[in-house]
Design an enzyme around this catalytic site. Structure first.
Site, PDB file in Angstrom:
ATOM      1  N   TYR A 172      35.263  60.998  37.064  1.00  0.00           N
ATOM      2  CA  TYR A 172      36.403  61.836  37.431  1.00  0.00           C
ATOM      3  C   TYR A 172      36.120  63.289  37.003  1.00  0.00           C
ATOM      4  O   TYR A 172      35.065  63.587  36.450  1.00  0.00           O
ATOM      5  CB  TYR A 172      37.689  61.290  36.798  1.00  0.00           C
ATOM      6  N   CYS A 350      41.712  42.493  42.253  1.00  0.00           N
ATOM      7  CA  CYS A 350      41.945  43.784  41.580  1.00  0.00           C
ATOM      8  C   CYS A 350      41.250  44.912  42.345  1.00  0.00           C
ATOM      9  O   CYS A 350      41.828  45.482  43.271  1.00  0.00           O
ATOM     10  CB  CYS A 350      41.537  43.699  40.120  1.00  0.00           C
TER      11      CYS A 350
HETATM   12 FE1  SF4 Z   1      40.149  40.757  39.087  1.00  0.00          FE
HETATM   13 FE2  SF4 Z   1      39.517  39.002  37.180  1.00  0.00          FE
HETATM   14 FE3  SF4 Z   1      41.665  38.611  38.624  1.00  0.00          FE
HETATM   15 FE4  SF4 Z   1      39.242  38.348  39.742  1.00  0.00          FE
HETATM   16  S1  SF4 Z   1      40.122  37.089  38.134  1.00  0.00           S
HETATM   17  S2  SF4 Z   1      41.007  39.394  40.627  1.00  0.00           S
HETATM   18  S3  SF4 Z   1      38.157  39.957  38.633  1.00  0.00           S
HETATM   19  S4  SF4 Z   1      41.326  40.285  37.243  1.00  0.00           S
END
Ligand code: SF4
Length: 643
Positions: A172, A350
């Site tokens: 950033y 995520c």
């Molecule tokens: Fe993200 Fe871990 Fe959830 Fe997979 S298990 S979506 S890597 S937080």
């Protein structure tokens, strides 16, 4: 057993009750004007309830043009303070402390989320992810941004935060100034390290002057940027010493920039070893006396404990671990390790969701982002629920219906639970998938869900039970196209190969180069087999995110898997596979052929039951071809909606 994790430690004058830290993660849950929503507050409250010592919020934009995502938080004017005050008041109902991370995305912002405004940077070099040429900041613009950082920090203090973290990592704006990877300036902000650190120093001094000496101000930076010409640990050691000297209260040692994301960079996938950056933090810790944070691919409390015990860091960041299970600290404290729902490093829910322009979700935790609207109250009049299918969708539907107090029976035709998630754990680097399956089976056991394995469900069986609700989660079945020779005895489904149900010879051709085919290729190549993948599309693994694709490709290249793209299987022979592409036809020698040509919905039973019952809901792969993220989420939504 956990002698270090649950001890308190001070940052400046702020006492953090334990060493487990939720690191900053973009949620996209805020309003477009940067104010906090109910959803955003409830998401954080869940973590405070779960026992995290310190919660660091997502990156708060210091100005309306500093954002990398459309709906992240901001404190660029006083009118935003009130909504964020609600957040800090909510968190302070529990033991946790909360720091506000403040940032400017620099060239990693994009005009699409910043009202059409061109991103800015020390030099006009585009970020490889958004590829927009940034505007090179003038001296007076730098001065204004410096003031904006200080003002933002002051508003954070006024909103009740316990401290601020200056984001000087991950490529950033501040990181861009600090690194000759992006900073090519020849004025007082470029050139030698001292000049490149001028901006971050001015930002820190402005922040400190506005928040006062007793207010914790920490900094996050990347020890190794992981790109050619980027900063590595040798320069980062100097940074650490400088930061301490200037008066920063703690150092958060992270890694990478957007350009190194494929190699693990800022958020590492399952292909990258656990705690892979911890030795960078350890090096920094040897040089300074202020607290040091480590982060990235640490999802196990016992691993966190060992890092503290070795003295490699003072605080353990677990961003994704907190998404997968917000109650991880409390469970760890009680020694309930098998009750923890571990992050599996898939990145699908995520990072994957955010990059696709959506909000933060989690594959293994379908309630993430829904905390504000979910009612877990047990029903007063429980229903009888039949779930058909023990794959991820059916398991989650059964779990959440049982959590609500319903009487749930689950039927699975095979002799095990988990569906395709079980075989998906077999390829290299994917073993962590089994932690999810083991976790949910354990949950169903605790919830006393009535499980029937090796049971083929018929409409007569369902009629006999006469349930109030029927959930069909029979998943998908492999596609078997009409290829000549496909029924030969040396042709097997990928799932059977992965599970070790069938023997494979030394020369294997895999028909289908999607995720399953390529992972099966990697699995067999690691067993020293000669493997060839044949794919009709121009690229392998086209459905995978770029990070997973990059890492899986690395494995199959290293293990010399032969790859044919834009190539069609014409016929399966006794000793090979005839294929066709723009070069013509050829025969690939093989003693085993593996089919990985995708799945189609397994919905025969669903249609049969629907013709008799009016209370049938179909979810997951039985409805349409989908991935585990959607299948689990659908299971959750159907299970929670039963009244
Ligand atoms: Fe993200 Fe871990 Fe959830 Fe997979 S298990 S979506 S890597 S937080």
């Amino acid at each position: 057993m956990l002698n270090y994790l649950f001890t308190s430690k001070k940052i400046n004058e702020c006492e953090i009750p334990n060493r487990l830290v939720v690191t900053a993660m973009v949620t996209n849950y805020c309003n477009q004007d940067g104010t906090a929503t109910e959803q955003y507050i409830a998401y954080h409250e869940e973590k405070a309830k779960g026992g995290w010592g310190l919660i660091i919020t997502e990156d708060y934009a210091i100005s309306p043009h500093a954002m990398g995502y459309e709906k992240i938080a901001g404190l660029w004017n006083d009118s935003q303070i009130e909504s964020h005050k609600k957040l800090t008041e909510t968190i302070h109902k529990y033991d946790s402390k909360v720091f506000c991370q403040i940032y400017h995305a620099g060239r990693q912002a994009c005009s699409a989320v910043n009202g059409g405004v061109q991103p800015v940077a020390p030099s006009a070099i585009p970020c490889p992810w958004n590829r927009e040429i940034p505007h090179e900041l003038t001296i007076s613009e730098i001065a204004q941004i410096t003031e904006d950082f200080g003002d933002c920090a002051l508003r954070a203090k006024q909103a009740g935060f316990d401290g601020v973290e200056i984001h000087a990592g991950h490529g950033y704006l501040i990181a861009e100034f600090m690194s000759s990877y992006v900073n090519k300036r020849t004025d007082k902000y470029g050139g030698c390290l001292d000049n490149r650190l001028r901006f971050v120093k001015e930002v820190y001094e402005n922040v400190r002057q506005k928040v006062g000496s007793n207010f914790p101000v920490t900094i996050r930076f990347s020890a190794d940027e992981g790109v050619p010409g980027g900063r590595d640990i040798s320069e980062s050691r100097i940074l650490a010493k400088q930061f301490e000297e200037w008066g920063l209260d703690a150092l958060h040692v992270s890694n990478g920039v957007y350009g190194s994301q494929n190699k693990g960079g800022t958020v590492a996938p399952m292909y990258v070893p656990h705690a892979w950056t911890v030795d960078f933090a350890a090096e920094i810790k040897r040089l300074v006396d202020i607290p040091v944070f480590t982060v990235n691919r640490i999802n196990e409390p016992l691993m966190a404990e060992s890092i503290l015990e070795m003295g490699k860091a003072d605080f353990i960041g677990m961003g994704r671990g907190s998404l997968a299970d917000p109650a991880l600290p409390n469970k760890a404290k009680n020694g309930e390790f098998s009750d923890i729902r571990y992050c599996i490093g898939c990145l699908q829910g995520c990072t994957g969701a955010l990059l696709a322009g959506s909000t933060l979700t989690c594959l293994v935790n379908p309630s993430l982002g829904k905390e504000w609207e979910i009612d877990y109250t047990r029903v007063s009049e429980p229903k009888t629920v039949v779930v058909v299918g023990g794959g991820p969708s059916g398991l989650e539907a059964a779990r959440i219906a049982a959590v609500k107090g319903h009487k749930v029976s689950l039927f699975e035709q095979k002799g095990f639970l988990g569906g395709q998630f079980v075989s998906a754990a077999y390829p290299p680097n994917k073993g962590e998938l089994a932690t999810y399956t083991a976790w949910i089976i354990n949950e169903l056991d605790k919830l006393q869900v009535d499980i029937h394995l090796n049971t083929k469900v018929t409409k007569e069986l369902v009629q006999k039970i006469n349930p109030d609700n029927i959930i069909v989660a029979t998943g998908g079945v492999p596609m078997i196209p009409p290829i000549k020779g496909i029924d030969k005895s040396h042709v097997f489904a990928a799932e059977d190969v992965l599970l070790g149900n069938v023997p494979t010879g030394d020369r294997v051709v895999i028909a289908g180069g999607g995720e399953v085919g390529t992972e099966t290729a990697a699995h067999l190549a690691l067993q020293e087999k000669q493997v060839t993948v044949v794919e009709m599309f121009p690229t392998l693994m086209k459905e995978l995110d770029s990070v997973s694709r990059f890492n899986l490709k690395k494995i199959i290249n290293e293990y010399e898997v032969k790859q044919y793209t834009e190539t069609k299987v014409v016929e399966i022979l006794d000793d090979g596979v005839e294929v066709e592409n723009s070069q013509g036809r050829t025969v690939l020698q093989a003693d085993t052929v593996v089919l990985a040509l995708g799945y189609k919905p397994n919905n025969t039973l669903a249609s049969e039951l629907k013709s008799v019952f009016d209370n049938v809901v179909v979810v997951g792969g039985a409805l349409k071809t989908s991935n585990a993220l959607h299948a689990i989420r659908e299971g959750f939504e159907v299970g929670i909606s039963i009244k």
